[in-house]
Scaffold this motif. Structure first.
Motif, PDB file in Angstrom:
ATOM      1  N   VAL A 337    -100.320  75.569  11.878  1.00  0.00           N
ATOM      2  CA  VAL A 337     -99.074  74.962  12.874  1.00  0.00           C
ATOM      3  C   VAL A 337     -97.863  75.815  12.283  1.00  0.00           C
ATOM      4  O   VAL A 337     -97.283  75.469  11.162  1.00  0.00           O
ATOM      5  N   THR A 338     -97.346  76.649  13.154  1.00  0.00           N
ATOM      6  CA  THR A 338     -96.378  77.583  12.673  1.00  0.00           C
ATOM      7  C   THR A 338     -94.901  77.164  13.190  1.00  0.00           C
ATOM      8  O   THR A 338     -93.916  77.703  12.543  1.00  0.00           O
ATOM      9  N   ASN A 339     -95.043  76.292  14.177  1.00  0.00           N
ATOM     10  CA  ASN A 339     -93.884  75.899  14.666  1.00  0.00           C
ATOM     11  C   ASN A 339     -93.764  74.635  15.696  1.00  0.00           C
ATOM     12  O   ASN A 339     -94.888  74.150  15.881  1.00  0.00           O
ATOM     13  N   ALA A 340     -92.561  74.346  15.968  1.00  0.00           N
ATOM     14  CA  ALA A 340     -92.506  72.809  16.490  1.00  0.00           C
ATOM     15  C   ALA A 340     -91.277  72.589  17.128  1.00  0.00           C
ATOM     16  O   ALA A 340     -90.188  73.340  16.933  1.00  0.00           O
ATOM     17  N   ARG A 341     -91.206  72.081  18.515  1.00  0.00           N
ATOM     18  CA  ARG A 341     -90.112  71.688  19.245  1.00  0.00           C
ATOM     19  C   ARG A 341     -89.212  71.023  18.446  1.00  0.00           C
ATOM     20  O   ARG A 341     -89.442  69.946  17.909  1.00  0.00           O
ATOM     21  N   ALA A 342     -87.877  71.707  18.423  1.00  0.00           N
ATOM     22  CA  ALA A 342     -86.802  70.856  17.711  1.00  0.00           C
ATOM     23  C   ALA A 342     -86.044  69.983  18.796  1.00  0.00           C
ATOM     24  O   ALA A 342     -84.958  69.421  18.246  1.00  0.00           O
ATOM     25  N   THR A 343     -86.126  70.180  20.054  1.00  0.00           N
ATOM     26  CA  THR A 343     -85.242  69.751  20.944  1.00  0.00           C
ATOM     27  C   THR A 343     -85.904  69.272  22.221  1.00  0.00           C
ATOM     28  O   THR A 343     -87.037  69.498  22.404  1.00  0.00           O
ATOM     29  N   ASP A 344     -85.213  68.465  22.983  1.00  0.00           N
ATOM     30  CA  ASP A 344     -85.891  67.964  24.422  1.00  0.00           C
ATOM     31  C   ASP A 344     -85.860  69.400  25.188  1.00  0.00           C
ATOM     32  O   ASP A 344     -85.327  70.250  25.005  1.00  0.00           O
ATOM     33  N   ASP A 345     -86.453  69.162  26.364  1.00  0.00           N
ATOM     34  CA  ASP A 345     -86.550  70.210  27.428  1.00  0.00           C
ATOM     35  C   ASP A 345     -85.288  70.833  27.697  1.00  0.00           C
ATOM     36  O   ASP A 345     -84.142  70.068  28.012  1.00  0.00           O
ATOM     37  N   PHE A 370     -88.270  75.356  17.201  1.00  0.00           N
ATOM     38  CA  PHE A 370     -88.292  75.995  18.620  1.00  0.00           C
ATOM     39  C   PHE A 370     -87.346  75.173  19.433  1.00  0.00           C
ATOM     40  O   PHE A 370     -87.597  74.050  19.651  1.00  0.00           O
ATOM     41  N   LYS A 371     -86.480  75.882  20.205  1.00  0.00           N
ATOM     42  CA  LYS A 371     -85.551  75.163  20.829  1.00  0.00           C
ATOM     43  C   LYS A 371     -85.799  75.073  22.236  1.00  0.00           C
ATOM     44  O   LYS A 371     -85.158  74.558  23.159  1.00  0.00           O
ATOM     45  N   ASP A 372     -87.022  75.380  22.656  1.00  0.00           N
ATOM     46  CA  ASP A 372     -87.230  75.399  24.159  1.00  0.00           C
ATOM     47  C   ASP A 372     -86.731  76.887  24.839  1.00  0.00           C
ATOM     48  O   ASP A 372     -86.150  77.731  23.933  1.00  0.00           O
ATOM     49  N   GLY A 373     -86.746  77.040  26.184  1.00  0.00           N
ATOM     50  CA  GLY A 373     -86.386  78.242  26.376  1.00  0.00           C
ATOM     51  C   GLY A 373     -84.808  78.363  26.742  1.00  0.00           C
ATOM     52  O   GLY A 373     -83.953  77.277  26.666  1.00  0.00           O
TER      53      GLY A 373
END
Length: 388
Positions: A337-345, A370-373
């Motif tokens: 598990v290297t990263n995880a989403r930190a915000t909503d879409d 990860f902030k999403d795109g």
């Protein structure tokens, strides 16, 4: 309830604090007297003394150290503590639960010191930001809010359109080194709503209407490192109905009784896809829907450990999406598990840029936030179900 701490003075009750709540864990400030645990939230709890005279702030972090999904925080009438979550049906003989108190001077320094101690205990190294192209390069994502989310913008299939998209990127010199396929590519057992939610995965492979020649063929056309989305397992999925693994099921989701055995088998099934990183989305829904994840003391941690172990055995990594704070704490033990989403879409972009609070939590544990795109155009994205 153990361990627990009781405040006997106004000075202690007036200590500042913050903790992480909800999915995409959000930092919420509090005073010790007003701190409240929430569903799968309230941890880690950070206590500190505001220093109006300058200098570094003394602080302490209180958190679970092992089996974080088996425990829960508690607060009432001046008492703050933790213990085994109240939904557990049976505590086996010899069960051992560990917690940590970590103190330091300065919030950022203290969070990193806490994270170092957590990682020393679990033996996990901090994530390498350039481990592979899924996290060490810019990529093209097709998730909620993007033009190609559940639409190609024409009557052509994804198989026909995506190679043209890649050719266009190359013609203008955009150096994408990975792509992401969202939930539009695989069959589900229910309709999909405007936010991408809905039915569980039926079979994690391509819909004939999306990639008529299959996953290996589209990879031969794109030749990219791939990130691929998955959601909660349907209780009527092909894995439940046709494979030898036993499952805990509910109305809308399912979980294998032996997660490690299942995931080690599952991750052998994507030969030729170019799959580098597995994105597990709707983690909060999986946990909330399957009663056994709440009543079995060890199953929720076993679910996350099995997923990570299976991915690692196949040379792949994992991204968490819609995790609770306890999922992030559990990931401190899993190198995959290297990263995880930190915000909503990103489509919900009025507050979506606020990753600082979550990043402090993730980064302390060696997990990349990860902030999403980001949109590559200031024009409305009208291709998918959600206009961005």
């Amino acid at each position: 309830l153990f361990p627990s701490f009781y405040s006997t003075s106004n000075a202690s009750r007036e200590l500042d604090c913050f903790a992480y709540h909800k999915y995409f864990p959000q930092l919420q400030k509090c005073m010790l007297a007003s701190y409240k645990a929430t569903h799968q939230g309230g941890a880690p709890l950070i206590l500190y003394k505001s220093n109006s005279h300058g200098g570094l702030t003394p602080m302490t972090v209180f958190s679970p150290l092992n089996y974080p999904k088996a425990q829960h925080m508690f607060s009432a009438d001046g008492l703050v503590g933790a213990g085994i979550k109240g939904t557990v049906g049976v505590i086996p003989a010899g069960w051992r639960q560990l917690f940590m108190l970590s103190s330091a001077w300065g919030i950022n320094t203290g969070m990193m010191a806490w994270g170092d101690r957590m990682l020393t205990f679990t033996g996990k190294s901090r994530a390498d930001m350039y481990k592979d192209d899924s996290i060490g390069s810019i990529g093209f994502w097709t998730d909620n809010g993007g033009y190609y989310h559940y639409s190609t913008g024409s009557n052509d299939t994804y198989e026909e359109v995506l190679p043209k998209v890649k050719a266009y990127h190359e013609s203008i010199g955009v150096p994408f080194k990975h792509w992401q396929f969202d939930s539009w590519f695989y069959p589900k057992t229910g309709s999909v709503d405007a936010g991408g939610g809905g039915g569980g995965v039926k079979n994690w492979t391509s819909l004939p209407s999306v990639f008529p020649n299959g996953m290996a063929y589209i990879q031969s056309q794109l030749g990219m490192a791939m990130v691929m989305h998955n959601r909660q397992w349907s209780p009527t999925s092909d894995y439940v109905k046709h494979e030898s693994f036993k499952w805990y099921t509910s109305k809308n989701a399912a979980i294998p009784e032996n997660p490690e055995a299942f995931f080690r088998s599952f991750f052998k099934q994507q030969e030729g896809w170019g799959l580098v990183m597995y994105e597990q989305d709707w983690m909060c829904k999986e946990y909330d829907e399957v009663e056994a994840l709440q009543t079995n003391i060890s199953l929720a941690d076993a679910w996350l450990r099995g997923m990570a172990s299976g991915a690692e055995s196949s040379g792949r990594t994992v991204q968490y999406c819609m995790p609770y704070a306890y999922d992030i704490l559990s990931a401190s033990a899993y190198p995959a598990v290297t990263n995880a989403r930190a915000t909503d879409d990103y489509v919900l972009r009025d507050q979506q840029w606020k990753i600082g609070g979550a990043a402090m939590f993730y980064w302390a544990l060696g997990i990349l936030p990860f902030k999403d795109g980001f949109y590559s155009s200031n024009l409305p994205q009208g291709g998918g179900q959600t206009v961005g």
